[in-house]
Scaffold this motif. Sequence first.
Motif, PDB file in Angstrom:
ATOM      1  N   THR A  13       0.829  -1.189   0.000  1.00 31.39           N
ATOM      2  CA  THR A  13       0.000   0.000   0.000  1.00 31.39           C
ATOM      3  C   THR A  13       0.863   1.238   0.000  1.00 31.39           C
ATOM      4  O   THR A  13       2.074   1.183   0.278  1.00 31.39           O
ATOM      5  CB  THR A  13      -0.953   0.001   1.214  1.00 31.39           C
ATOM      6  N   GLU A  14       0.231   2.364  -0.314  1.00 31.25           N
ATOM      7  CA  GLU A  14       0.964   3.618  -0.358  1.00 31.25           C
ATOM      8  C   GLU A  14       1.039   4.254   1.010  1.00 31.25           C
ATOM      9  O   GLU A  14       0.112   4.131   1.835  1.00 31.25           O
ATOM     10  CB  GLU A  14       0.275   4.574  -1.330  1.00 31.25           C
ATOM     11  N   LYS A  17      -1.936   5.566   3.655  1.00 32.79           N
ATOM     12  CA  LYS A  17      -3.184   4.808   3.633  1.00 32.79           C
ATOM     13  C   LYS A  17      -3.358   4.049   4.942  1.00 32.79           C
ATOM     14  O   LYS A  17      -2.397   3.777   5.661  1.00 32.79           O
ATOM     15  CB  LYS A  17      -3.180   3.812   2.466  1.00 32.79           C
ATOM     16  N   ASP A  18      -4.594   3.666   5.214  1.00 38.43           N
ATOM     17  CA  ASP A  18      -4.879   2.805   6.369  1.00 38.43           C
ATOM     18  C   ASP A  18      -4.893   1.347   5.913  1.00 38.43           C
ATOM     19  O   ASP A  18      -5.295   1.044   4.789  1.00 38.43           O
ATOM     20  CB  ASP A  18      -6.246   3.142   6.965  1.00 38.43           C
ATOM     21  N   GLN A  80      -3.186   3.132  10.917  1.00 35.87           N
ATOM     22  CA  GLN A  80      -3.681   4.319  10.211  1.00 35.87           C
ATOM     23  C   GLN A  80      -2.500   5.138   9.686  1.00 35.87           C
ATOM     24  O   GLN A  80      -1.415   5.148  10.291  1.00 35.87           O
ATOM     25  CB  GLN A  80      -4.516   5.168  11.164  1.00 35.87           C
ATOM     26  N   ARG A  81      -2.746   5.819   8.573  1.00 33.57           N
ATOM     27  CA  ARG A  81      -1.734   6.725   8.009  1.00 33.57           C
ATOM     28  C   ARG A  81      -0.370   6.046   7.979  1.00 33.57           C
ATOM     29  O   ARG A  81       0.607   6.528   8.567  1.00 33.57           O
ATOM     30  CB  ARG A  81      -1.676   8.024   8.818  1.00 33.57           C
TER      31      ARG A  81
END
Lengths: 113, 111
Positions: A13-14, A17-18, A80-81
């Motif tokens: 994932t980037e 992102k969560d 998260q994040r």
Amino acid sequence: GAGVSQSPSNKVTEKGKDVELRCDPISGHTALYWYRQSLGQGLEFLIYFQGNSAPDKSGLPSDRFSAERTGGSVSTLTIQRTQQEDSAVYLCASSQLIRDNQHFGDGTRLSIL
Amino acid sequence: AQRVTQPEKLLSVFKGAPVELKCNYSYSGSPELFWYVQYSRQRLQLLLRHISRESIKGFTADLNKGETSFHLKKPFAQEEDSAMYYCALSLFSGGYNKLIFGAGTRLAVHP
């Protein structure tokens, strides 16, 4: 018999992102543990559940990390994040009784781009 | 602070040679120690725990409180012993079993 099941097995994932990682423990196991294995490091304890409650969250690296367990069974670890330093293999383990051997899943390999 | 140290990242031996995987711990309480093994493409699994005083797959480990060590030994290594080995310390406090792991040692047994 079925062992500890984790999903997904791989997640890319980037940054920012969560992500949500899932652990399905062995049926009847009341104790559930999350560990993290970063490259070249040993396994690092994150959190422990007894039933649905988490008496020890001391290993969670930051407030971006949270976990819950419902029905005394499935647990989800949420990040998260996401940051690049979150890239690691996240392992879940369960045991029937507190002092019993911990049975590990295959882990989720998380890669943050 | 509680810590487990495995000083060797890689241990390379020939089949039939003796093997000793080193593990040292730091803990002020009464330690409970484990060796876990992860074979290629398999999940982490318990090899042995010191309170059982068992020999599993020919491996033994003795707790030495004076030297704070729990080295894993096998007199004659086999190719199928090639794997990643982790030493772990159990902190049984607060009513649950928190494991502190070392960084692991990769054992490579050559024919």
